[in-house]
Write a protein that holds these residues in place. Structure first.
Motif, PDB file in Angstrom:
ATOM      1  N   PRO A  47       0.802  -1.228   0.000  1.00 27.41           N
ATOM      2  CA  PRO A  47       0.000   0.000   0.000  1.00 27.41           C
ATOM      3  C   PRO A  47       0.835   1.278   0.000  1.00 27.41           C
ATOM      4  CG  PRO A  47      -0.075  -1.050   2.145  1.00 27.41           C
ATOM      5  CD  PRO A  47       0.610  -2.021   1.224  1.00 27.41           C
ATOM      6  N   TYR A  48       2.058   1.199   0.519  1.00 27.72           N
ATOM      7  CA  TYR A  48       2.908   2.383   0.582  1.00 27.72           C
ATOM      8  C   TYR A  48       4.366   2.024   0.279  1.00 27.72           C
ATOM      9  CZ  TYR A  48      -0.980   4.668   2.972  1.00 27.72           C
ATOM     10  OH  TYR A  48      -2.218   5.185   3.284  1.00 27.72           O
ATOM     11  N   GLN A  49       5.101   3.016  -0.199  1.00 24.81           N
ATOM     12  CA  GLN A  49       6.537   2.912  -0.392  1.00 24.81           C
ATOM     13  C   GLN A  49       7.211   3.972   0.478  1.00 24.81           C
ATOM     14  OE1 GLN A  49       8.985   1.054  -2.421  1.00 24.81           O
ATOM     15  NE2 GLN A  49      10.150   2.193  -0.874  1.00 24.81           N
ATOM     16  N   ARG A  50       8.123   3.556   1.349  1.00 24.01           N
ATOM     17  CA  ARG A  50       8.881   4.524   2.146  1.00 24.01           C
ATOM     18  C   ARG A  50       9.850   5.276   1.243  1.00 24.01           C
ATOM     19  NH1 ARG A  50      12.051   2.255   6.944  1.00 24.01           N
ATOM     20  NH2 ARG A  50      11.944   4.418   7.685  1.00 24.01           N
ATOM     21  N   THR A  51      10.040   6.560   1.537  1.00 28.75           N
ATOM     22  CA  THR A  51      10.964   7.377   0.768  1.00 28.75           C
ATOM     23  C   THR A  51      11.852   8.182   1.709  1.00 28.75           C
ATOM     24  OG1 THR A  51       9.404   9.229   0.611  1.00 28.75           O
ATOM     25  CG2 THR A  51       9.366   7.592  -1.164  1.00 28.75           C
ATOM     26  N   ALA A  52      13.009   8.577   1.189  1.00 30.97           N
ATOM     27  CA  ALA A  52      13.961   9.401   1.952  1.00 30.97           C
ATOM     28  C   ALA A  52      14.294  10.637   1.130  1.00 30.97           C
ATOM     29  CB  ALA A  52      15.225   8.613   2.266  1.00 30.97           C
ATOM     30  N   SER A  53      13.934  11.817   1.633  1.00 34.74           N
ATOM     31  CA  SER A  53      14.311  13.076   0.994  1.00 34.74           C
ATOM     32  C   SER A  53      15.651  13.514   1.575  1.00 34.74           C
ATOM     33  CB  SER A  53      13.256  14.150   1.269  1.00 34.74           C
ATOM     34  OG  SER A  53      11.999  13.773   0.762  1.00 34.74           O
ATOM     35  N   LEU A  54      16.620  13.746   0.706  1.00 31.42           N
ATOM     36  CA  LEU A  54      17.955  14.085   1.171  1.00 31.42           C
ATOM     37  C   LEU A  54      18.031  15.560   1.540  1.00 31.42           C
ATOM     38  CD1 LEU A  54      20.338  12.116  -1.231  1.00 31.42           C
ATOM     39  CD2 LEU A  54      18.937  11.308   0.685  1.00 31.42           C
ATOM     40  N   LEU A  55      18.429  15.823   2.779  1.00 35.64           N
ATOM     41  CA  LEU A  55      18.646  17.199   3.233  1.00 35.64           C
ATOM     42  C   LEU A  55      20.062  17.652   2.925  1.00 35.64           C
ATOM     43  CD1 LEU A  55      16.831  16.928   6.683  1.00 35.64           C
ATOM     44  CD2 LEU A  55      15.875  17.562   4.443  1.00 35.64           C
ATOM     45  N   TRP A 115      23.701   1.870   0.435  1.00 36.58           N
ATOM     46  CA  TRP A 115      23.338   2.252   1.800  1.00 36.58           C
ATOM     47  C   TRP A 115      23.741   3.700   2.071  1.00 36.58           C
ATOM     48  CZ3 TRP A 115      20.593  -0.886   5.079  1.00 36.58           C
ATOM     49  CH2 TRP A 115      20.500  -2.241   4.722  1.00 36.58           C
ATOM     50  N   ILE A 116      22.842   4.461   2.694  1.00 32.95           N
ATOM     51  CA  ILE A 116      23.150   5.818   3.134  1.00 32.95           C
ATOM     52  C   ILE A 116      22.762   5.954   4.603  1.00 32.95           C
ATOM     53  CG2 ILE A 116      22.809   6.797   0.832  1.00 32.95           C
ATOM     54  CD1 ILE A 116      20.072   7.837   1.829  1.00 32.95           C
ATOM     55  N   ARG A 117      23.326   6.945   5.273  1.00 31.63           N
ATOM     56  CA  ARG A 117      22.966   7.182   6.673  1.00 31.63           C
ATOM     57  C   ARG A 117      21.587   7.804   6.767  1.00 31.63           C
ATOM     58  NH1 ARG A 117      27.631  10.131  10.014  1.00 31.63           N
ATOM     59  NH2 ARG A 117      25.953   9.886  11.547  1.00 31.63           N
ATOM     60  N   ALA A 118      20.838   7.398   7.798  1.00 28.38           N
ATOM     61  CA  ALA A 118      19.507   7.963   8.000  1.00 28.38           C
ATOM     62  C   ALA A 118      19.581   9.405   8.490  1.00 28.38           C
ATOM     63  CB  ALA A 118      18.724   7.109   8.995  1.00 28.38           C
ATOM     64  N   ALA A 119      20.707   9.772   9.111  1.00 25.97           N
ATOM     65  CA  ALA A 119      20.891  11.159   9.518  1.00 25.97           C
ATOM     66  C   ALA A 119      20.997  12.023   8.260  1.00 25.97           C
ATOM     67  CB  ALA A 119      22.158  11.290  10.355  1.00 25.97           C
ATOM     68  N   GLY A 120      20.297  13.130   8.264  1.00 21.55           N
ATOM     69  CA  GLY A 120      20.346  14.001   7.096  1.00 21.55           C
ATOM     70  C   GLY A 120      19.302  13.707   6.051  1.00 21.55           C
ATOM     71  N   VAL A 121      18.278  12.914   6.395  1.00 22.05           N
ATOM     72  CA  VAL A 121      17.180  12.670   5.466  1.00 22.05           C
ATOM     73  C   VAL A 121      15.856  12.909   6.185  1.00 22.05           C
ATOM     74  CG1 VAL A 121      18.573  10.871   4.362  1.00 22.05           C
ATOM     75  CG2 VAL A 121      16.736  10.207   5.927  1.00 22.05           C
ATOM     76  N   ARG A 122      14.831  13.136   5.413  1.00 20.22           N
ATOM     77  CA  ARG A 122      13.481  13.232   5.945  1.00 20.22           C
ATOM     78  C   ARG A 122      12.672  12.082   5.378  1.00 20.22           C
ATOM     79  NH1 ARG A 122      12.302  17.856   4.247  1.00 20.22           N
ATOM     80  NH2 ARG A 122      11.005  17.308   2.445  1.00 20.22           N
ATOM     81  N   LEU A 123      12.165  11.236   6.247  1.00 21.93           N
ATOM     82  CA  LEU A 123      11.423  10.049   5.817  1.00 21.93           C
ATOM     83  C   LEU A 123       9.953  10.385   5.570  1.00 21.93           C
ATOM     84  CD1 LEU A 123      12.937   7.380   8.238  1.00 21.93           C
ATOM     85  CD2 LEU A 123      13.434   7.677   5.795  1.00 21.93           C
ATOM     86  N   ALA A 124       9.405   9.754   4.546  1.00 25.19           N
ATOM     87  CA  ALA A 124       7.985   9.904   4.229  1.00 25.19           C
ATOM     88  C   ALA A 124       7.534   8.625   3.538  1.00 25.19           C
ATOM     89  CB  ALA A 124       7.756  11.128   3.348  1.00 25.19           C
ATOM     90  N   ARG A 125       6.386   8.663   2.918  1.00 29.04           N
ATOM     91  CA  ARG A 125       5.927   7.505   2.150  1.00 29.04           C
ATOM     92  C   ARG A 125       4.973   7.979   1.068  1.00 29.04           C
ATOM     93  NH1 ARG A 125       1.759   4.169   6.118  1.00 29.04           N
ATOM     94  NH2 ARG A 125       0.236   5.836   6.436  1.00 29.04           N
TER      95      ARG A 125
END
Length: 249
Positions: A47-55, A115-125
């Motif tokens: 139903p959803y796909q997680r996404t990471a917006s890079l800050l 692989w990237i670090r989760a720090a510095g991203v904004r998670l959404a879906r």
């Protein structure tokens, strides 16, 4: 008009109405059959796909560790629009206090992940997922795991095929009606296996319209991009954002 004439007119009208209804029913049944064939190739749509917006820009690692081999960089913004980079997240991991995200990447070779670090991203879906069924020349759009629209499309011709695999919308451009590929182009993370460069660009595959292009929908005639009717690509552009997954079968 006499009673007999009225009766004959009514019979003729009823027959015409019946023929129209029969033609409509046959057309609907044929459309359902084709759509059903395309959808039969699609299974297990989440139903959803997680996404990471890079800050910030990120180093890409082969494994979820700061000591792992670096395999590249991904910028915080996209080259065509300057908009924020948004990547689909396909796995997570923890090493000590650090969280890592395995993401799809907008680069060659097709299907690249890292692989990237989760720090510095904004998670959404995102609830959207586009399936391109090349054999049926159709795109099926899913919202929250449910098929909501099916569009006829043009795919790559045999000498310049549309690549298959798991991709995503990298950035979205409004080009208007003065551009051959307008009015909208959704640049994807897929790249041509034939062209390293095309029309001044890097051979990037896009979903776009057919302004100025005469090939009929439902054919294999493009250089690898996926063409939609102008109204259909506008419908997609109004709903899909960067990071939306695209599966090409």
């Amino acid at each position: 008009m006499g009673r007999d004439e009225w009766a004959r007119a009514l019979l003729q009208l009823s027959g015409a109405t019946l023929r129209v209804k029969l033609v409509a029913a046959v057309a609907f049944a044929l459309a359902a059959t084709v759509t059903g064939t395309a959808r039969a190739q699609i299974t297990g749509v989440p139903p959803y796909q997680r996404t990471a917006s890079l800050l910030v820009g990120q180093s890409i690692r082969a494994r979820p560790s700061a000591h792992a081999r670096g395999i590249g960089q991904v910028a915080a913004t996209r080259p065509l629009t300057g908009n924020q980079t948004v990547l689909p997240v396909i796995a997570t991991a923890h090493t000590g206090t650090r969280e890592w995200l395995r993401v799809r990447l907008p680069q060659r070779p097709d299907g690249s992940v890292g692989w990237i670090r989760a720090a510095g991203v904004r998670l959404a879906r995102t609830p959207w997922h586009v399936f391109v069924v090349r054999s049926q020349r159709q795109a099926v759009v899913y919202d929250r795991g449910r098929a909501v629209r099916t569009f006829p499309i043009i795919v790559g011709k045999p000498s310049t095929p549309t690549p298959a695999g798991q991709f995503f919308v990298a950035e979205k451009l409004y080009e208007g009606y003065g551009v051959q590929t307008g009015p909208w182009a959704l640049a994807t993370s897929a790249y041509s296996n034939v062209f390293q460069e095309f029309d001044g660009g890097p051979g990037q595959v896009a979903l776009h319209g057919v302004v100025g292009l005469s090939d009929p929908l439902g054919t294999a005639a493009s250089h690898g991009c996926i063409r939609f009717a102008d109204g259909d690509i506008t419908w997609l552009a109004q709903r899909l954002g960067a990071g939306t997954p695209i599966t090409i079968l």
